[in-house]
Design an enzyme around this catalytic site. Structure first.
Site, PDB file in Angstrom:
ATOM      1  N   ASP A  85      59.085  89.262  72.598  1.00 50.83           N
ATOM      2  CA  ASP A  85      60.066  88.870  73.604  1.00 50.83           C
ATOM      3  C   ASP A  85      59.321  88.008  74.623  1.00 50.83           C
ATOM      4  OD1 ASP A  85      62.328  88.596  75.033  1.00 50.83           O
ATOM      5  OD2 ASP A  85      62.574  90.707  75.548  1.00 50.83           O
ATOM      6  N   ASP A 120      64.628  82.465  78.097  1.00 46.58           N
ATOM      7  CA  ASP A 120      65.996  82.170  78.529  1.00 46.58           C
ATOM      8  C   ASP A 120      66.192  82.632  79.960  1.00 46.58           C
ATOM      9  OD1 ASP A 120      65.580  84.775  77.692  1.00 46.58           O
ATOM     10  OD2 ASP A 120      67.669  85.129  77.203  1.00 46.58           O
ATOM     11  N   CYS A 272      66.975 118.784  62.891  1.00 50.25           N
ATOM     12  CA  CYS A 272      66.380 117.680  62.141  1.00 50.25           C
ATOM     13  C   CYS A 272      65.226 118.223  61.286  1.00 50.25           C
ATOM     14  CB  CYS A 272      65.864 116.647  63.139  1.00 50.25           C
ATOM     15  SG  CYS A 272      64.878 115.343  62.422  1.00 50.25           S
ATOM     16  N   CYS A 274      62.854 116.058  59.950  1.00 50.28           N
ATOM     17  CA  CYS A 274      61.850 115.008  59.803  1.00 50.28           C
ATOM     18  C   CYS A 274      60.472 115.663  59.816  1.00 50.28           C
ATOM     19  CB  CYS A 274      61.975 113.964  60.909  1.00 50.28           C
ATOM     20  SG  CYS A 274      61.291 114.452  62.500  1.00 50.28           S
ATOM     21  N   CYS A 277      59.743 117.538  63.183  1.00 51.74           N
ATOM     22  CA  CYS A 277      60.530 118.733  63.486  1.00 51.74           C
ATOM     23  C   CYS A 277      60.277 119.844  62.470  1.00 51.74           C
ATOM     24  CB  CYS A 277      62.008 118.386  63.518  1.00 51.74           C
ATOM     25  SG  CYS A 277      62.376 117.143  64.753  1.00 51.74           S
TER      26      CYS A 277
HETATM   27 ZN   LIG Z   1      63.030 115.240  63.781  1.00 52.82          ZN
END
Ligand SMILES: [Zn+2]
Length: 524
Positions: A85, A120, A272, A274, A277
């Site tokens: 950016d 910009d 979750c 994942c 977790c």
């Molecule tokens: Zn997770």
């Protein structure tokens, strides 16, 4: 560079964007990395299959005063696609950045970025119409200046669309920027809108931008990082976005999910699974020192974002993106408004939705009436020539599809279908009137719906059926009335304004053979 589209639903699409450092799938969220304070080891991105990240060229430059520009991949320890950016957001925050627009173009080329944004002039959230107009003009002027200065054609340059909450200005900016040869277009500064949950304005902004820009190029939305809103912005045509939210939320102990944000302090179990977790508990995570906790939470937050992107791509593949929007809208009142606003643009969405889908669709209730397939059906209905002066036979459209194959309808339909003076129509919950001619067309037979026994829905649908019948000015109407829907339709047909001759037959208790016999006798 190439942007190849593999799948579409609503304005959402699955694509592959190729840069000089590799390819990645869209929709994509660029995790924004602070070049001076990276939270995560870049190894993690690789392991998680994240193939494109974003950093800020202006902060990179400012953090290394007097040093020669260095390859950004080396600086970040990331060899795949890096987007930079330009520092425009810092202009928005501090008013100026102490760097010339042309300087930041050259700097991005020198650090060998893959995707670069021109400097910009963000409109921001609080500008009045005049100021917005000026930022749009100034951004276009800077775009021309940048395009003259750009030397490296192997970098994908991003042309930002400005205008802020002034939708006319956004539309003007989109047309202006769309004339200029950028590889990617972006919509500027909606972060504050998202924080204030002004999704209504956001929807209008994205639609205005999308309308004015070439559809063959990807559209990037600056600063969108909450997984719960991804389906909505993707459905409106945003292919990419970028955010540091995963890290910013983690710093304050917040846990992101597709349904919303939760405080780590209040979570008893992680739903979750994942890799983060699954290997710890909320209690254990709370007891970690703050840096470690921030790291783990950032990782989970990021994985939650990427899991949502997978879900969205799968929804696009199966043609179920609208179902995902409705699902989210029911989960959260703020998103209900989001969807309500999208519904206002349903004709626009319809133009981009494939006419045939790999699977059937679902009709849950009122909101589903506005999904593109239903809008399209309405248009198709209105174009059916419909011969006037015949007898109309109205049969209940039950769960069995095509409706004429219902064992209670079939004996009636098979004896009447070939009669030139009879027009058969089913009254159904999802589609209202379904003339025999359309009974076997997509998606009628492939639509799952249910009868909520809501009198309001019966009234709405009965009105549509009655309007269709009146259009045909039939000689007589045979209503095979069933349940409350049939009763409501009966009332609607014999309403004060209509001169229809309606003959009612109760479906319950009468045999189909006898019913059709009596209809034929009356047809004369
Ligand atoms: Zn997770």
């Amino acid at each position: 560079m190439s942007f190849q589209v593999q799948g579409k639903d609503l304005l959402g699409r699955i694509g592959t964007l190729t840069t000089k450092s590799g390819s990645f799938q869209t929709p994509h969220m660029f995790p924004v990395v602070d070049p001076n304070r990276p939270v995560l080891d870049p190894k993690f991105y690789r392991e998680a299959g994240i193939k494109a990240i974003m950093t800020n060229a202006y902060l990179l430059k400012r953090g290394r005063p007097g040093q020669l520009p260095k390859d950004v991949h080396g600086t970040l320890g990331f060899k795949d696609t890096v987007a930079t950016d330009s520092g425009a957001y810092q202009i928005l925050e501090y008013g100026h950045v102490g760097v010339k627009p042309s300087e930041i173009v050259t700097y991005q080329e020198k650090i060998d970025t893959d995707i670069a944004v021109i400097l910009d002039f963000p409109t921001g959230f609080h500008s009045d119409a005049r100021r917005a107009r000026w930022t749009v003009d100034e951004t276009a002027r800077r775009a021309d200046e940048a395009l003259k200065r750009i030397k490296r054609k192997d970098i994908l340059w991003v042309g930002p669309v400005q205008g802020g909450v002034h939708i006319k200005e956004v539309a003007r900016s989109a047309v202006e920027m769309g004339k200029r040869p950028f590889s990617i277009y972006a919509l500027g500064s909606p972060t504050e809108l998202m924080e204030a949950q002004r999704f209504d304005v956001l929807v209008d902004m994205i639609v205005a931008a999308k309308n004015g820009l070439p559809h063959s190029r990807p559209l990037h939305l600056f600063g969108a990082g909450h997984p719960a809103m991804f389906p909505f912005i993707v459905a409106l045509g945003c292919d990419m976005f970028d955010s540091a939210a995963y890290a910013l939320y983690a710093r304050t102990g917040r846990y992101l999910t597709s349904d919303g944000t939760y405080e780590l302090a209040q979570i008893e179990e992680f739903s979750c699974l994942c890799r983060i977790c699954d290997s710890t508990t909320p209690g254990e995570m709370r007891r970690l020192d703050s840096d470690e906790r921030e790291q783990l939470l950032s990782k989970h937050n990021l994985l939650a974002c990427f899991s949502e992107l997978r879900r969205i791509r799968e929804a696009i593949r199966t043609g179920h993106l609208w179902e995902l929007l409705e699902h989210r809208a029911y989960a959260n009142p703020a998103f209900e408004k989001f969807l309500a606003k999208i519904v206002q643009h349903s004709a626009f969405l319809e133009r981009f939705t494939p006419t045939v889908k790999p699977r059937g669709i679902s009709h849950f209730g009122e909101a589903s009436d506005h999904r593109p397939e239903m809008v399209r059906y309405g248009v198709r209905m209105s174009r059916i020539p419909g011969e006037r002066g015949k007898a109309v036979v109205l049969l209940p459209g039950r769960w069995r599809r095509p409706y004429h194959e219902d064992p209670r309808n079939l004996p009636i339909v098979s004896k009447l279908a070939n009669r030139a003076n009879v027009s058969i129509c089913f009254y159904t919950i999802p589609f209202g009137p379904v003339p025999m001619e359309l009974d076997e067309t997509f998606p009628l037979a492939q639509t799952e719906s249910f009868d909520s026994h809501d009198p309001r829905i019966y009234e709405q649908k009965a009105e549509q059926v009655a309007a269709w019948v009146k259009r045909l000015s039939p000689k007589q109407v045979f209503l095979i009335s069933e349940g409350e829907y049939g009763a409501t339709l009966g009332k609607e047909l014999s309403g004060a304004t209509s001169n229809l001759k309606v003959i009612r037959v109760q479906a319950k208790g009468s045999k189909p053979d006898r019913t059709v016999g009596s209809i034929i006798r009356r047809l004369g």
